[in-house]
Write a protein that holds these residues in place. Structure first.
Motif, PDB file in Angstrom:
ATOM      1  N   TYR A  18       0.847  -1.198   0.000  1.00 28.61           N
ATOM      2  CA  TYR A  18       0.000   0.000   0.000  1.00 28.61           C
ATOM      3  C   TYR A  18       0.877   1.241   0.000  1.00 28.61           C
ATOM      4  N   ASN A  19       0.390   2.302  -0.599  1.00 23.02           N
ATOM      5  CA  ASN A  19       0.927   3.639  -0.343  1.00 23.02           C
ATOM      6  C   ASN A  19      -0.153   4.420   0.382  1.00 23.02           C
ATOM      7  N   LEU A  20       0.255   5.064   1.477  1.00 21.94           N
ATOM      8  CA  LEU A  20      -0.659   5.918   2.233  1.00 21.94           C
ATOM      9  C   LEU A  20      -0.056   7.308   2.177  1.00 21.94           C
ATOM     10  N   LEU A  21      -0.755   8.250   1.547  1.00 20.32           N
ATOM     11  CA  LEU A  21      -0.137   9.561   1.376  1.00 20.32           C
ATOM     12  C   LEU A  21      -1.168  10.682   1.377  1.00 20.32           C
ATOM     13  N   SER A  22      -0.689  11.849   1.779  1.00 21.02           N
ATOM     14  CA  SER A  22      -1.531  13.032   1.792  1.00 21.02           C
ATOM     15  C   SER A  22      -0.786  14.144   1.076  1.00 21.02           C
ATOM     16  N   ASN A  23      -1.338  14.611  -0.032  1.00 24.70           N
ATOM     17  CA  ASN A  23      -0.710  15.701  -0.764  1.00 24.70           C
ATOM     18  C   ASN A  23      -1.053  17.022  -0.080  1.00 24.70           C
ATOM     19  N   CYS A  24      -0.046  17.863   0.090  1.00 25.59           N
ATOM     20  CA  CYS A  24      -0.259  19.148   0.766  1.00 25.59           C
ATOM     21  C   CYS A  24       0.314  20.244  -0.124  1.00 25.59           C
ATOM     22  N   GLY A  25      -0.553  21.053  -0.689  1.00 27.20           N
ATOM     23  CA  GLY A  25      -0.105  22.120  -1.580  1.00 27.20           C
ATOM     24  C   GLY A  25      -0.134  21.679  -3.028  1.00 27.20           C
ATOM     25  N   GLU A  26      -0.390  22.658  -3.895  1.00 26.80           N
ATOM     26  CA  GLU A  26      -0.484  22.325  -5.321  1.00 26.80           C
ATOM     27  C   GLU A  26       0.818  21.756  -5.863  1.00 26.80           C
ATOM     28  N   ALA A  27       1.954  22.252  -5.331  1.00 28.14           N
ATOM     29  CA  ALA A  27       3.256  21.749  -5.798  1.00 28.14           C
ATOM     30  C   ALA A  27       3.383  20.253  -5.528  1.00 28.14           C
ATOM     31  N   ALA A  28       2.656  19.773  -4.531  1.00 27.87           N
ATOM     32  CA  ALA A  28       2.710  18.354  -4.170  1.00 27.87           C
ATOM     33  C   ALA A  28       1.582  17.568  -4.836  1.00 27.87           C
ATOM     34  N   GLY A  29       0.807  18.249  -5.671  1.00 28.45           N
ATOM     35  CA  GLY A  29      -0.260  17.540  -6.395  1.00 28.45           C
ATOM     36  C   GLY A  29      -1.616  17.610  -5.720  1.00 28.45           C
TER      37      GLY A  29
END
Ligand code: 5GP
Ligand code: ZN
Length: 133
Positions: free
Chosen positions: A79-90
């Motif tokens: 699994y990948n568990l991820l949270s994008n924060c900011g537009e630069a991060a998607g």
């Protein structure tokens, strides 16, 4: 109202995998891999930097529970568990959410590549960051 607040309010339909008083887990509409889920608090916070610690913690514990269900459903290899924060991060939806992305093999829908820098000066970087404690 943001799109996830509309989903929370049931103004926009979604496929719910988990729900309680304060949290929701739904299938991501774009299904990067089969079972790709989003876990979010019902209260709007823009991202994990502004959400209280226990809110992110609860999202992660829901992700953990869901991973066991996915395990029994599709038997992913990881699994990948991820949270994008900011537009630069998607980040495209500015309402805190965690992606839980089951992984099947190197040809599945997620390409996540860490390009290592050449000879990074770890001491200098650590010193610079630690000065801001
Ligand atoms: P971000 O890019 O902000 O990390 O992730 C936002 C995610 O929300 C995207 O993966 C996108 O597919 C998903 N998404 C956007 N609109 C909707 C929607 O209306 N319903 C659902 N279920 N997912 C959505
Ligand atoms: Zn919102």
């Amino acid at each position: 109202m943001c799109i996830f607040c509309k989903i929370v309010a049931k103004e926009i339909p979604s496929h719910v995998l988990y729900e309680d008083e304060g949290y929701l887990a739904i299938l991501d509409i774009s299904q990067v891999t089969k079972g790709h889920a989003l876990i979010l608090p019902k209260t709007h916070y823009d991202d994990f930097r502004v959400a209280p610690d226990d809110v992110s913690g609860k999202c992660i514990s829901i992700a953990k529970r869901l991973s066991f269900q996915l395990e029994q459903t599709y038997a992913p290899l990881g699994y990948n568990l991820l949270s994008n924060c900011g537009e630069a991060a998607g980040q495209s939806v500015h309402h805190l959410h965690f992606h839980l992305i089951p992984r099947y093999d190197e040809t599945d829908g997620l390409v996540l590549k860490f390009n290592a820098a050449d000879h990074p000066d770890l001491k200098k970087i650590a010193d610079e960051i630690n000065q801001k404690k």
